[in-house]
Design an enzyme around this catalytic site. Sequence first.
Site, PDB file in Angstrom:
ATOM      1  N   ASP A   1       0.815  -1.210   0.000  1.00 24.19           N
ATOM      2  CA  ASP A   1       0.000   0.000   0.000  1.00 24.19           C
ATOM      3  C   ASP A   1       0.852   1.266   0.000  1.00 24.19           C
ATOM      4  O   ASP A   1       2.074   1.223   0.133  1.00 24.19           O
ATOM      5  CB  ASP A   1      -0.937   0.010   1.219  1.00 24.19           C
TER       6      ASP A   1
ATOM      7  N   ASN B   1      -7.203  -3.207  14.718  1.00 31.61           N
ATOM      8  CA  ASN B   1      -8.554  -3.624  14.335  1.00 31.61           C
ATOM      9  C   ASN B   1      -8.532  -4.795  13.353  1.00 31.61           C
ATOM     10  O   ASN B   1      -9.520  -5.084  12.693  1.00 31.61           O
ATOM     11  CB  ASN B   1      -9.339  -2.452  13.743  1.00 31.61           C
TER      12      ASN B   1
ATOM     13  N   HIS C   1      -6.886  -5.087  10.553  1.00 33.86           N
ATOM     14  CA  HIS C   1      -6.740  -4.825   9.120  1.00 33.86           C
ATOM     15  C   HIS C   1      -5.411  -5.381   8.622  1.00 33.86           C
ATOM     16  O   HIS C   1      -4.437  -5.460   9.368  1.00 33.86           O
ATOM     17  CB  HIS C   1      -6.884  -3.333   8.797  1.00 33.86           C
TER      18      HIS C   1
ATOM     19  N   GLU D   1      -9.603  -2.238   5.725  1.00 33.01           N
ATOM     20  CA  GLU D   1     -10.231  -1.992   7.011  1.00 33.01           C
ATOM     21  C   GLU D   1     -11.445  -2.899   7.221  1.00 33.01           C
ATOM     22  O   GLU D   1     -12.002  -3.439   6.251  1.00 33.01           O
ATOM     23  CB  GLU D   1     -10.670  -0.530   7.094  1.00 33.01           C
TER      24      GLU D   1
END
Length: 249
Positions: free
Chosen positions: A67, A136, A138, A143
């Site tokens: 990314d 979380n 990800h 996400e």
Amino acid sequence: MKVYVCKNYEKMSAFAANYLAAQVIIKPNSVLGLATGSTPIGMYKELVAKYQNEGISFKNVTTFNLDEYIDLPKENENSYYTFMHENLFDKVDIKEENINIPDGSVENFEVYSKEFENKIQKCGGIDLQVLGIGNNAHIGFNEPGDTFSNSTSVVELTESTILANSRFFESEDEVPKKAISMGIGSIMRAKKIILLASGKGKAEAIHKTVNGEVKPGVPASILQFHRDVVLVIDEDAASLLEESSYERV
């Protein structure tokens, strides 16, 4: 899914570096998927040492990063382009033309994303994908949501991810709100996956990844369906796992 637990971050980093080095030794022209963030820094440091002291060569390796932030110049100290060059690429013998980092400045992201995916496939697919994991759960910048993303695309970063990444910026307001990221499908198409996690802050995400229900709300849980995935974590990240579910190394 195999889970290896190391005593601390340093041992985790060394184990992961040995895993990647073995891949490159076995297949010198390996296609590696690489990750950024604080967790893999130790692994990259160990790989640089192997290049300098043990003769591990990256000259025939091709890399694809997961990314990159959108609208953050690659020369910015917080871009993943800068991160990868400072922590690995500028310190080993990889060829610049073999480095592929998503470009967060293109005009047409839909076209660019398809081209990025096509290039991965033209290279024969990713042999070994390195992942970190967010608090979380990800992976990449995928996400929690309602569906698993299939391929590289633009994603909106959640408040928790922006807050977590703000430690690298002068303020939370400076953290980009969007990124371009390989999709869950892109990650799952890799032949092998190694996920790294360190610290108690990652313990719940690791527990849900290993033992929880597979659902888009826990993106990393999809790894339960991959044929060859290894988790390399430290004792703190493993603190919510049953000892019977992992091997100490």
